[in-house]
Design an enzyme around this catalytic site. Structure first.
Site, PDB file in Angstrom:
ATOM      1  N   VAL A 174       0.810  -1.223   0.000  1.00 58.33           N
ATOM      2  CA  VAL A 174       0.000   0.000   0.000  1.00 58.33           C
ATOM      3  C   VAL A 174       0.840   1.267   0.000  1.00 58.33           C
ATOM      4  CG1 VAL A 174      -2.016  -1.070   1.076  1.00 58.33           C
ATOM      5  CG2 VAL A 174      -0.259   0.010   2.519  1.00 58.33           C
ATOM      6  N   TYR A 205       4.099   5.105  15.773  1.00 63.08           N
ATOM      7  CA  TYR A 205       2.703   4.684  15.675  1.00 63.08           C
ATOM      8  C   TYR A 205       1.772   5.802  16.130  1.00 63.08           C
ATOM      9  CZ  TYR A 205      -1.370   1.601  16.217  1.00 63.08           C
ATOM     10  OH  TYR A 205      -2.611   1.024  16.124  1.00 63.08           O
TER      11      TYR A 205
END
Length: 265
Positions: A62, A155
């Site tokens: 992706v 993250y």
């Protein structure tokens, strides 16, 4: 019940794997994207066998523009127009260390997997949704995107950026019937979660079914008033969400004024 085609990234394992099976069980044709083609094909074959629905596996990176464009083309050709896009793919910090001790390449790989991955799928899928004036986008968010997390800085940064991307997307879609949402899944028992030291000994897992039912409600157009805002699986009650229309910046990231005299208030 949701209808049409759902495209889920990171579909071979974890939350993505639960989503493709749960959405297929509710009647949607599902396409799963992931880098590991063998594991993805096995997962999608299992989904098709369990649900009787069409389940398409498309091996995809992706973060690679050409790979995403080719994958979306395959999905459209094989299954038809995409009604629901779920950006679920993403890495986690490899080591639980402060940002200055993190490997810089791995740190950026984490951010890119969430942000670049979502931007590329949105760039490729959204024009068709806008053309049809119909579609729903779900970006998988996290509570760690609403605060600084010292041992998972990449993250945390990535999930914060993803929430901003959702809000920017919704502003650009104003007046259309294409909507976008942040869905925080809670703490789900997955291989990724099990690998994180902060969840050692944790037992109060969010049932995957809660995530599926929330995203299915979004796909069915039942929660459109929450477009551009974060919803939390396992904590938010669906009946309450259906009945409530949020105001101001509820469930969005904002600065908090230090008082009434704050010039930024």
């Amino acid at each position: 019940m949701p209808e049409g085609v759902a495209l889920v990234t990171g579909a071979s394992t974890g939350i993505g794997r639960h989503l493709v099976e749960g959405l297929a069980a509710r009647g949607m044709a599902v396409a799963g994207l992931a880098r590991n083609g063998d594991r993805l094909r096995t997962a999608m074959d299992e989904v098709a066998a369990a649900t009787g629905r069409r389940a398409l596996a498309v091996a995809t990176d992706v973060t690679d523009r050409a790979s995403v464009e080719e994958a979306v083309g395959v999905v459209r050709e094989e299954l038809g127009p995409i009604a629901l896009l779920v950006n679920n793919a993403g890495l986690i910090d490899e080591f639980e260390v402060p940002v200055w001790e993190a490997d810089p390449d791995q740190w950026w790989d984490v951010v890119s997997s969430h942000i670049r991955g979502a931007q590329l799928t949105i760039r490729t899928v959204l024009p068709w949704m806008v053309l049809r004036n119909s579609g729903r986008v779900v970006n998988i968010a996290s509570g760690m995107g609403t605060r600084g997390v010292p041992d998972y800085s990449a993250y945390s940064v990535a999930k914060t950026g993803l929430m901003r991307l959702t809000e920017s997307l919704v502003a650009a879609l104003e007046g259309s019937d294409v909507r976008a949402f942040d869905v925080a899944p809670g703490v789900v028992d997955t291989p990724m979660t099990r690998s994180m030291r902060m969840w050692e000994g944790f037992t109060d897992w969010t049932p995957p079914e809660r995530i599926v039912e929330l995203i299915a409600a979004i796909a069915a157009g039942e929660l459109d008033q929450w477009s551009g805002r974060m919803l939390r699986a396992g904590a938010d009650d669906l009946d309450t969400l259906r009945a409530v229309t949020p105001e101001d910046a509820a469930r969005q990231l904002r600065l908090r004024p230090y008082g009434d005299t704050d010039p930024l208030a």
